[in-house]
Write an enzyme that holds these catalytic residues in place. Structure first.
Site, PDB file in Angstrom:
ATOM      1  N   ASP A   1       0.794  -1.258  -0.087  1.00 38.68           N
ATOM      2  CA  ASP A   1       0.046   0.027   0.195  1.00 38.68           C
ATOM      3  C   ASP A   1       0.690   1.231   0.002  1.00 38.68           C
ATOM      4  O   ASP A   1       0.491   2.156   0.944  1.00 38.68           O
ATOM      5  CB  ASP A   1      -1.009   0.019   1.157  1.00 38.68           C
ATOM      6  CG  ASP A   1      -1.722  -1.226   1.392  1.00 38.68           C
ATOM      7  OD1 ASP A   1      -2.185  -1.831   0.309  1.00 38.68           O
ATOM      8  OD2 ASP A   1      -1.923  -1.655   2.469  1.00 38.68           O
TER       9      ASP A   1
ATOM     10  N   GLU B   1     -17.546 -25.159   1.505  1.00 39.98           N
ATOM     11  CA  GLU B   1     -18.463 -23.840   0.733  1.00 39.98           C
ATOM     12  C   GLU B   1     -17.039 -23.092   0.193  1.00 39.98           C
ATOM     13  O   GLU B   1     -16.172 -23.111   0.623  1.00 39.98           O
ATOM     14  CB  GLU B   1     -19.118 -22.998   1.638  1.00 39.98           C
ATOM     15  CG  GLU B   1     -20.477 -23.718   2.455  1.00 39.98           C
ATOM     16  CD  GLU B   1     -21.282 -22.744   3.282  1.00 39.98           C
ATOM     17  OE1 GLU B   1     -20.787 -21.504   3.250  1.00 39.98           O
ATOM     18  OE2 GLU B   1     -22.211 -23.103   3.438  1.00 39.98           O
TER      19      GLU B   1
END
Length: 355
Positions: free
Chosen positions: A43, A221
């Site tokens: 960043d 999932e």
């Protein structure tokens, strides 16, 4: 006559030799650098102020500031930890994406932080009245957030024709697996003025490569996390853009572009157009993966436009401290939009032009 011609030839030869030596010296004096400009720096952010470049990146623990006259020299630049949050504060953990700005003769740093876990991430602002941001005292001004106190990260701020605006990445609800781009006006550098407005969400196929790492999956999932984050303002003449990061930092992170149409309220989503494709993508052939969180600056002579972004050196480096800052020059298309090209190879290239 023969003597005159001989003298002319001799003078011409000496002049040519002098020019050759001068040109050779200039070429020899041309400095180069190789990306990345620092071994680690997620960043990255650059503020150009006077003759100096002020640089920050995510450390996670504190706010560290670097100061240099040429961004190519960042690895050896002066640096200082300028702020460490007190333990137990709601902004004491996971400090992300700090940005230093200067408004009305004072310095401000915006950073994302939490107290418990990612769900409590918000943006906080500190202020310094010193002439040099490496000196003086940094004072906490508080949390800068919308009325609904929504999750938010990666805030950047811009003075646009005398009005301050903020843009950031946030969730629409408490947790919804999707990060959107928001914009709002500011009353002052640490207070929003009115409600946030969503101007982008990851709704394009190239923004929806959202498979999460296997270790995050539960009960068989395979959830999706769609990401728009790291928005940064970019001005060029009368044109205004927001460059943002799409997809996930553990996948094929890339940059997208929002273009202000030039008329009307910046807070009206209809006045922003999204690029149909990413404007900057990874280049495995050049050894650069997952480029994102772009920022912008000009060379010291004011003639070159440069971008900064973090990237990985392999496809499996993920979202940690292996992300390192890269810089490269970019140009402009005939319609006034930025042309970032693609990530350059990690080979020597000329440093940003010096004064």
């Amino acid at each position: 006559m023969l003597i005159s011609l001989s003298k002319s030839w001799l003078l011409g030869g000496l002049l040519g030799f002098t020019l050759f030596i001068s040109t050779s010296h200039q070429l020899a004096a041309q400095r180069t650098f190789t990306n990345p400009i620092k071994n680690s720096g997620p960043d990255p952010w650059v503020l150009q102020k006077g003759d100096w470049y002020y640089y920050m990146n995510t450390t996670g623990r504190n706010l560290t500031l670097w100061k240099t006259r040429n961004m190519a020299d960042l690895a050896t630049a002066e640096s200082k930890i300028i702020y460490t949050p007190p333990a137990g504060k709601p902004y004491s953990r996971e400090l992300w994406a700090p940005e230093i700005h200067s408004f009305n003769g004072k310095w401000y740093i915006y950073f994302s932080a939490d107290s418990l876990n990612n769900l409590s991430h918000r943006v906080w602002v500190i202020e310094n009245s010193s002439l040099d941001p490496m000196q003086g005292e940094w004072i906490m001004k508080g949390k800068i957030g919308d009325k609904g106190n929504h999750w938010e990260i990666d805030m950047s701020v811009m003075d646009y024709n005398g009005q301050l605006y903020a843009t950031w990445s946030g969730w629409e609800g408490p947790t919804n697996g999707r990060q959107d781009i928001y914009i709002a006006r500011l009353k002052n550098p640490w207070t929003l003025d009115g409600d946030r407005v969503k101007i982008s969400q990851p709704d394009q196929p190239w923004e929806q490569h959202g498979d999460v790492p296997q270790e995050w999956q539960k009960n068989g999932e395979v959830p999706k996390i769609y990401v728009n984050e790291g928005p940064e303002f970019l001005r060029h003449g009368r044109n205004l853009f927001i460059v943002y990061s799409a997809n996930a930092c553990w996948l094929d992170y890339c940059l997208g572009l929002l273009t202000y149409k030039g008329k009307g309220d910046l807070l009206d989503p209809k006045n922003w157009a999204k690029s149909k494709e990413p404007v900057f993508s990874q280049a495995p052939e050049n050894g650069v993966w997952a480029p994102g969180h772009g920022g912008f600056f000009r060379s010291a002579d004011g003639k070159q436009d440069w971008m900064i972004y973090h990237a990985n050196s392999s496809a499996n480096d993920g979202c940690g401290n292996k992300r390192a800052p890269h810089i490269q020059a970019f140009s402009w298309n005939t319609d006034g939009s930025p042309n970032f090209g693609k990530p350059v190879p990690n080979k020597p290239i000329p440093v940003p032009a010096e004064q």
